[in-house]
Design an enzyme around this catalytic site. Structure first.
Site, PDB file in Angstrom:
ATOM      1  N   ARG A  74      11.204   6.860  -4.645  1.00 22.97           N
ATOM      2  CA  ARG A  74      12.673   6.658  -5.421  1.00 22.97           C
ATOM      3  C   ARG A  74      12.475   6.307  -6.767  1.00 22.97           C
ATOM      4  O   ARG A  74      13.222   6.790  -7.570  1.00 22.97           O
ATOM      5  CB  ARG A  74      13.405   5.865  -4.576  1.00 22.97           C
ATOM      6  CG  ARG A  74      13.662   6.222  -3.169  1.00 22.97           C
ATOM      7  CD  ARG A  74      14.089   5.236  -2.093  1.00 22.97           C
ATOM      8  NE  ARG A  74      13.039   4.220  -1.900  1.00 22.97           N
ATOM      9  CZ  ARG A  74      13.267   3.222  -0.897  1.00 22.97           C
ATOM     10  NH1 ARG A  74      14.293   3.115  -0.480  1.00 22.97           N
ATOM     11  NH2 ARG A  74      12.325   2.545  -0.998  1.00 22.97           N
ATOM     12  N   LYS A 115       3.984  -1.862  -8.991  1.00 23.24           N
ATOM     13  CA  LYS A 115       3.798   0.008  -8.944  1.00 23.24           C
ATOM     14  C   LYS A 115       5.238   0.276  -9.153  1.00 23.24           C
ATOM     15  O   LYS A 115       5.418   1.574  -9.404  1.00 23.24           O
ATOM     16  CB  LYS A 115       3.244   0.190  -7.768  1.00 23.24           C
ATOM     17  CG  LYS A 115       4.136  -0.022  -6.398  1.00 23.24           C
ATOM     18  CD  LYS A 115       4.944   1.332  -5.970  1.00 23.24           C
ATOM     19  CE  LYS A 115       5.337   0.947  -4.615  1.00 23.24           C
ATOM     20  NZ  LYS A 115       5.653  -0.240  -4.369  1.00 23.24           N
ATOM     21  N   ALA A 168       7.943   6.210   3.697  1.00 24.98           N
ATOM     22  CA  ALA A 168       8.680   5.899   5.007  1.00 24.98           C
ATOM     23  C   ALA A 168       8.919   7.148   6.008  1.00 24.98           C
ATOM     24  O   ALA A 168       8.351   6.969   6.788  1.00 24.98           O
ATOM     25  CB  ALA A 168       9.949   5.440   4.556  1.00 24.98           C
ATOM     26  N   GLY A 228       0.785  -1.214   0.128  1.00 26.60           N
ATOM     27  CA  GLY A 228      -0.069   0.113   0.090  1.00 26.60           C
ATOM     28  C   GLY A 228       0.894   1.384   0.102  1.00 26.60           C
ATOM     29  O   GLY A 228       1.996   1.360  -0.064  1.00 26.60           O
TER      30      GLY A 228
END
Length: 384
Positions: free
Chosen positions: A266, A199, A148, A144
């Protein structure tokens, strides 16, 4: 107070410590040989070097040589390492699997075994544990839309806990519930495990559109939207073909995760570099040197390979995945193929007569079409 051993002082592992501490868990954070810089920073009272987020208070730190101490008495092992390191970590943890009630997995990716077969993470872990003479406990795959740093700073976060043992998913989703951290339990483990790495592949493509915009100065909002839509279509197809549920792809684990990663992950920033024309290997090396792991780079060829192995008939439906794979491999400049991948030409290739029904694309003004008759009457009236 239940104890959890977080395996890996990664950005996500460190972030997970925040809701764990806030819900009363006894938390041990064990760092691999590659996490010394992170543990040094925490020991000195500094934030995580990559996310600049502080570690939650009262987390106990353990070095790579202290694995036994870190996992002693733990109810849960929460594995938070990069996918390339998962096999070796699983081998090290196998002797402790019979001591815990569950394994949580925030790792996203695929694993290729010695026979060249691409496995989902829980599959690969179960095989490794069996070779070690042990048995993998129930796995809760955590997926999901979670950045972070935001999780570590107690910003509102929604995630998914998936387990074949739905009771375990529900139990631990409740156990980590805070005002800012909520987990949705599901038993669609395959769906979550497939979508989590996919994803990252498609976030690279979304980043490319922003890189093109930076390089040319021309807005690429339309192209980005087309890439997003095609990405969700392909993610849904692959998810279902590999055994997951299509509806999982339009929830937090699919659309939600792609949205957040495509905005600030990233993989998005790596894609931006490609969109600006940078060499993929050099771009990844520079990001790695800055402490940022680009999971989409090793994941992309494995994603393509698992489709080839398990759903070959689907390959022609995945132009965007194939474009990203070729770009990551350095075989093509993705800027030259992204438009055709995101805007596939298939409508023009469908023979019209096979799909027109009673409607005809040919216009004959001599035929008594009602709109044409009305137009003629109107023109006659106007001339009079």
């Amino acid at each position: 107070m239940p104890k959890v051993a977080v395996i890996g002082a990664s950005a996500m592992g460190s972030a997970l410590c925040r809701p764990l501490i806030d819900t009363g868990w006894d938390v041990s954070l064990w760092g691999t040989e590659f996490d010394d810089a992170v543990l040094d920073a925490y020991a000195a009272g500094k934030p995580h070097p990559a996310t600049q987020a502080p570690l939650a208070p009262h987390v106990k730190l353990f070095r790579s040589r202290q694995l036994e101490q870190a996992v002693k008495g733990a109810e849960v092992l929460a594995i938070c390492v990069a996918s390339v390191g998962l096999p070796s970590i699983t081998e090290r943890l196998a002797p402790y699997f019979d001591r815990v009630r569950a394994v949580w997995l925030t790792t996203k990716g695929f694993v290729e075994n010695d026979d060249g077969q691409v496995k989902l993470l829980a599959e690969a872990m179960a095989e490794i544990a069996a070779r070690q003479g042990g048995k993998l406990p129930p796995v809760v795959s955590i997926g999901g839309p979670v950045i972070a740093r935001q999780c570590a700073l107690s910003e509102p976060t929604a995630t998914v806990f998936a387990s074949g043992e739905l009771g375990a998913a529900i139990h631990y989703a409740r156990a980590l519930r805070t005002d800012y951290y909520r987990a949705f339990p599901t038993d669609d483990v395959i769906g979550v495990e497939v979508l989590a790495p996919l994803k990252n592949v498609y976030a690279i493509a979304l980043g490319v559109t922003e890189g093109i915009q930076e390089a040319t100065g021309a807005p690429q909002s339309n192209l980005r939207a087309a890439v997003f839509a095609q990405a969700i279509r392909e993610m849904s197809l692959v998810c279902e073909a590999l055994g997951g549920r299509k509806e999982t792809a339009i929830g937090l684990a699919g659309v939600g995760d792609l949205e957040v990663t495509g905005i600030s992950g990233r993989n998005k920033f790596f894609g931006m570099r490609l969109g600006r024309g940078e060499n993929p290997r050099e771009a990844e090396a520079q990001m790695r040197a800055a402490g940022h792991t680009v999971e989409g780079v090793p994941t992309t060829p494995l994603a393509l390979k698992i489709v080839e192995q398990r759903a070959t008939e689907l390959l022609d439906e995945l132009p965007l995945m194939q474009a990203v794979a070729a770009a990551v491999a350095g075989e093509v400049d993705i800027r030259t193929v992204l438009v055709s991948a995101a805007l596939p030409a298939y409508p023009a290739e469908i023979p019209v007569k096979e799909h027109q029904g009673s409607w005809s694309p040919e216009w004959d003004p001599t035929r008594p079409h009602l709109p044409w008759s009305i137009a003629r009457l109107f023109n006659r009236f106007r001339r009079s």
